[in-house]
Design a protein around this motif. Sequence first.
Motif, short mmCIF file in Angstrom:
data_model
loop_
_atom_site.label_atom_id
_atom_site.label_comp_id
_atom_site.label_asym_id
_atom_site.label_seq_id
_atom_site.Cartn_x
_atom_site.Cartn_y
_atom_site.Cartn_z
N ASN A 289 0.85 -1.20 0.00
CA ASN A 289 0.00 0.00 0.00
C ASN A 289 0.88 1.24 0.00
OD1 ASN A 289 0.82 -0.01 2.71
ND2 ASN A 289 -1.16 0.67 3.47
N ARG A 290 0.24 2.38 -0.20
CA ARG A 290 1.01 3.64 -0.23
C ARG A 290 0.73 4.37 1.07
NH1 ARG A 290 1.71 5.34 -6.41
NH2 ARG A 290 0.47 3.68 -7.33
N ASN A 291 1.75 4.43 1.90
CA ASN A 291 1.55 5.05 3.21
C ASN A 291 2.72 5.96 3.57
OD1 ASN A 291 3.62 3.32 3.91
ND2 ASN A 291 2.42 2.06 5.28
N PHE A 292 2.54 6.71 4.63
CA PHE A 292 3.67 7.45 5.22
C PHE A 292 3.49 7.44 6.72
CE2 PHE A 292 1.62 11.54 6.32
CZ PHE A 292 0.45 11.46 5.57
N HIS A 293 4.61 7.73 7.40
CA HIS A 293 4.62 7.63 8.86
C HIS A 293 4.74 9.01 9.50
CE1 HIS A 293 5.89 3.18 9.41
NE2 HIS A 293 5.39 3.34 8.22
N ILE A 294 4.08 9.16 10.65
CA ILE A 294 4.37 10.32 11.51
C ILE A 294 4.74 9.77 12.88
CG2 ILE A 294 3.43 12.38 12.64
CD1 ILE A 294 1.51 12.74 10.34
N SER B 163 4.62 19.73 17.04
CA SER B 163 3.32 20.36 17.33
C SER B 163 2.29 19.80 16.34
CB SER B 163 3.44 21.88 17.16
OG SER B 163 3.71 22.17 15.80
N HIS B 164 1.02 20.04 16.61
CA HIS B 164 -0.02 19.64 15.65
C HIS B 164 0.28 20.25 14.28
CE1 HIS B 164 -3.57 18.34 18.45
NE2 HIS B 164 -2.47 17.66 18.64
N GLU B 165 0.68 21.53 14.29
CA GLU B 165 0.93 22.22 13.02
C GLU B 165 2.07 21.54 12.25
OE1 GLU B 165 0.62 24.30 9.82
OE2 GLU B 165 -0.93 24.11 11.36
N GLU B 166 3.13 21.16 12.98
CA GLU B 166 4.26 20.48 12.29
C GLU B 166 3.82 19.13 11.71
OE1 GLU B 166 8.23 22.07 14.62
OE2 GLU B 166 6.83 20.82 15.73
N MET B 167 2.94 18.44 12.43
CA MET B 167 2.49 17.13 11.91
C MET B 167 1.54 17.32 10.73
SD MET B 167 2.30 14.72 15.26
CE MET B 167 1.79 15.81 16.56
N LEU B 168 0.73 18.39 10.78
CA LEU B 168 -0.15 18.67 9.62
C LEU B 168 0.68 19.05 8.40
CD1 LEU B 168 -3.08 20.55 11.32
CD2 LEU B 168 -3.25 18.47 9.94
N GLU B 169 1.82 19.68 8.66
CA GLU B 169 2.72 20.04 7.57
C GLU B 169 3.24 18.76 6.89
OE1 GLU B 169 3.00 22.90 6.20
OE2 GLU B 169 4.40 21.97 4.76
N HIS C 137 4.33 9.90 25.52
CA HIS C 137 4.65 11.22 26.06
C HIS C 137 3.94 11.42 27.41
CE1 HIS C 137 4.96 15.56 26.46
NE2 HIS C 137 5.82 15.57 25.46
N PRO C 138 4.67 11.95 28.42
CA PRO C 138 4.03 12.05 29.75
C PRO C 138 2.78 12.91 29.78
CG PRO C 138 6.18 13.19 29.68
CD PRO C 138 6.07 12.38 28.42
N SER C 139 2.71 13.96 28.94
CA SER C 139 1.58 14.89 29.15
C SER C 139 0.47 14.87 28.10
CB SER C 139 2.10 16.32 29.32
OG SER C 139 3.33 16.52 28.72
N TYR C 140 0.58 14.02 27.07
CA TYR C 140 -0.49 14.03 26.06
C TYR C 140 -1.60 13.06 26.43
CZ TYR C 140 3.04 16.30 23.07
OH TYR C 140 3.99 17.12 22.56
N GLY D 266 -6.71 12.93 19.81
CA GLY D 266 -7.98 12.96 19.09
C GLY D 266 -8.09 14.20 18.21
N ASN D 267 -7.69 15.34 18.78
CA ASN D 267 -7.75 16.58 18.00
C ASN D 267 -6.82 16.52 16.79
OD1 ASN D 267 -9.67 18.13 19.36
ND2 ASN D 267 -8.22 18.53 21.02
#
Length: 365
Positions: free
Chosen positions: A61-66, A94-100, A120-123, A129-130
């Motif tokens: 399949n065609r995938n990518f990882h974060i 950050s969310h923005e970096e992952m959306l990038e 991660h301790p604080s997530y 979900g967001n």
Amino acid sequence: MNLSDHLQHKELKLISEKIASGIRISQEEGLILYTTAGLPLLGLLASIVRKRKNGNIAYFNRNFHIEPTNKCVYNCRFCSYHKPAADPASWEYSHEEMLEIVRRFDNKPVTEVHIVGGVHPSYDLHYYGNLIQKIKKHRPSLHVKAFSAIELDYMIRKTGMTIEDGLKELKEYGLDSIPGGGAEIFDEKLREIICQEKSSSETWLAIHETAHMLGIPSNATILYGHIETYANRIDHMERLRNLQDRTGGFNTFIPLKYKKENNSMSYLGEVSIIEDLRNYAVSRIYLDNIPHLKAYWPMTGKEIAQISLSFGVDDLDGTIDDTTRIYSMAGAEEKNPVMAAEEIGKLITDAGFDPVERDSLYNRL
Ligand code: V47
Ligand code: SF4
């Protein structure tokens, strides 16, 4: 032939006949395969099972990882990847970096994003979900396969929810399926030695069982080639086979070979390629109710992945972009894991199989 050779030969003959007739083998018989069957016989038997289940097809399949973060509250001895939060070599996007990262694939025909990282301790559940919600908003058709049962256990507990309610909530946010990581080896005594702090085998299995009941499919892995015995591997697969009999929710099984670089179990070294192929074959034979067996080629290297197709494997993981560090840090064979669909197709055709591009649920594209 002496008497013990003769008995062994007779035993293997009976087991082979069972496998050829589609009859399930027992734990004892699985162990006999591991301890006495040679590579050619295992290849032949695994190919019979493979053919029955998947014909001549080899999927990709065609995938990518974060990988959202390598900060982790746990400290598994085989892990080359995690860092304490204060370590300068740690990261958290950050969310923005992952959306990038997601936007980088906007004009590419990828169908899946695979999201896995440290614990991660604080997530909490809503943080992740967001993130899923934002990814889905940007590209609704992208299948989100995210978070090992270990990450899920932590984020759900942190949010104060039950496993069932937590998974329901994540499904609402857009979670489509769960990857197979974190299973390691189910034997409790070994877990105590190699990954003492992380969620128990019971919890791993409960999370996958609950997910299946809620209509969230998942994968399963085994980490092999360290201090486990063949009996431990059979016990691991037995627990998966029993769960699968109840739910049918596992899509694929992915054997992960222990890699020795940069972790505190390096002194063990690594098992041979012959062992990898024997392990693929016994997995294919033993897990008669899991439809697919996947080779994770960034770890095995492309050539071994190609050969594994003749030892029961019917799925090569992905056209993976260079975004995964879990394996590069542990000494993966592929330092720059990128393979175009055309290259995977050729690799499969050259091995005598028919390449089929699939979506995340193994529908033909
Ligand atoms: O759970 C960590 C393993 C896993 C090492 O579901 C190591 O499609 C070998 O689960 N040597 C995470 N293995 C990766 C994973 C995965 C990979 C590909 C596809 C899918 C899927 C899931 O990596 C961890 C752990 O078992 N791991 N360190 C190491 N040194
Ligand atoms: Fe953390 Fe996963 Fe590494 Fe264990 S294997 S230390 S849970 S990142």
